[in-house]
Design an enzyme around this catalytic site. Structure first.
Site, PDB file in Angstrom:
ATOM      1  CB  THR A  13      -0.972   0.089   1.078  1.00  0.00           C
ATOM      2  OG1 THR A  13      -1.992   0.933   0.836  1.00  0.00           O
ATOM      3  CG2 THR A  13      -0.387   0.342   2.518  1.00  0.00           C
ATOM      4  CB  CYS A  59      -4.069   5.882   6.352  1.00  0.00           C
ATOM      5  SG  CYS A  59      -5.090   6.657   5.703  1.00  0.00           S
ATOM      6  CG  HIS A  79      -4.684   2.300   3.262  1.00  0.00           C
ATOM      7  ND1 HIS A  79      -3.569   2.722   2.403  1.00  0.00           N
ATOM      8  CD2 HIS A  79      -4.829   3.342   3.964  1.00  0.00           C
ATOM      9  CE1 HIS A  79      -3.220   3.753   2.450  1.00  0.00           C
ATOM     10  NE2 HIS A  79      -4.092   4.369   3.365  1.00  0.00           N
TER      11      HIS A  79
END
Lengths: 165, 206
Positions: free
Chosen positions: A26, A32, A49
């Site tokens: 990711t 995040c 995520h």
């Protein structure tokens, strides 16, 4: 030797799994959290995520379970179990949860990164999954990828270069 | 995306005009600063899934120089001004009193100049919006970051995260001559701000 490695991408508020040989990745994690689970026996790696700490704050019509720390982790485990993973063999690693911008007045929204990290940890504890390593906090973005054969988590950032967990 | 389903064409036009006014003033400020004509593209108003927002500036891993400020007051939201490193260096070179040595690294002086430029541009964007709408809008102290676009922009999407999986953004691109993109404004009004902006401009909105 050139290997054709399968690369699985995980978008924001999304999750996925990879089995056997392959890489799960990711990009551009800020506040995040990129949370990974790994079952070394079954060679299954899962990655979420996570965007927000808790689904309690959700006001959307159809709840996106993959967006919140408290709901994404159980979904990820379920997905791994479907492939033959076992929860008691899983270990977690995570990265992200930064505070990209520093402000004097710290409202709750501004503290979203640290709260994402806290809630992920709480959830792991609840599910009795050990947290093996983390690279969280700071004020910089990260791109992470896990190699499914080794369970090593590679973390790349502009400021800190490359790191392995 | 419940709340945006009813966004009519007339609403989109109004938002585009809002972007037009704000970015127009910022472009004027920038062209005074570098003493060169600066053009801007017609602002785009888009409802985008989170994943695609960073694509607008070259992907989530694209390094950008970002000025971010939170807009407070009647119509809260997030305002970003983004430049790619090559554009920022080009801009710095065109300013007097700054000698740019390296293409990849930033001196303290350069960082300080860039945050001041971001500050001026964001400030003029915002104050013309406030004039135009008659709404009270006040910026927080701007913050500067040099990092991955995904990491930076996702920060501005948190309010939207609780409502759905996408955000509405008004983006405008600056061009110097027609060769290189100088910078990009992203205004991401909070979901709660739309009704206020439309009402202020006398446009019906459900």
């Amino acid at each position: 030797m050139i290997e054709d490695l399968q690369i699985v991408k995980v978008g924001m508020a999304d999750l996925n799994v990879v089995q056997g040989s392959g890489i799960i990745r990711t990009t551009g994690l800020g506040s995040c959290v990129g949370l990974t689970l790994y079952d070394s026996i079954a060679q299954i790696a899962g990655m979420a995520h996570v965007m927000l700490p808790s689904s309690d704050t959700a006001r959307e019509g159809q709840l996106n379970l993959m967006k919140y720390a408290d709901t994404a982790i159980p979904v990820l485990i379920e997905k791994m179990e479907k492939l033959g993973g076992q929860r008691r063999r899983m270990g977690a690693k995570m990265a992200g949860g930064a505070q990209m911008f520093a402000f004097n007045s710290m409202s709750d929204t501004m503290r979203i990164g640290p709260r994402n990290v806290e809630n992920c940890k709480e959830m792991l504890m609840k599910l009795s999954i050990p947290l093996l390593a983390e690279d969280t906090g700071g004020n910089f973005g990260r791109t992470i990828e896990m190699n499914c054969q080794t369970g090593i988590l590679h973390i790349r950032s502009v400021q800190m270069g490359v790191k392995e967990l | 995306m419940e709340i945006f389903r009813n966004l009519a064409e007339v609403n989109v036009d109004v938002l585009r005009e809002v972007g037009n006014i704000g970015a127009g003033h910022a472009a004027t400020a920038l062209s005074r600063l570098v003493d060169k004509p600066i053009d801007m593209a017609v602002p785009a108003v888009r409802m985008l899934p989170f994943d695609e927002i960073a694509e607008q500036v070259g992907g989530p891993e694209q390094i950008v120089i970002a000025t971010f400020l939170r807009v407070e007051g009647d119509a809260p939201g997030n305002l970003f001004f983004l430049m790619k490193p090559s554009a920022s260096k080009k801009l710095l070179r065109s300013l007097s009193g700054i000698e740019v040595v390296s293409d990849d690294e930033y001196t303290e002086m350069e960082i300080s100049a860039l945050s001041e430029i971001g500050n001026i541009l964001a400030g003029s964007y915002l104050s013309s919006l406030a004039d135009f709408t008659g709404l009270f809008m006040t910026p927080t102290v701007p913050a500067l970051a040099i990092d991955m676009a995904g990491a930076i922009l996702s920060y501005g999407l948190m309010q939207f995260g609780q409502m759905g999986d996408g955000a509405l953004l008004i983006d405008t691109t600056f061009l110097e001559g027609d060769e290189e993109v100088e910078g990009q404004f992203f205004l991401i009004p909070d979901p709660s701000s739309f009704a206020k902006i439309f009402r202020a401009l006398g446009v019906p909105y459900e």
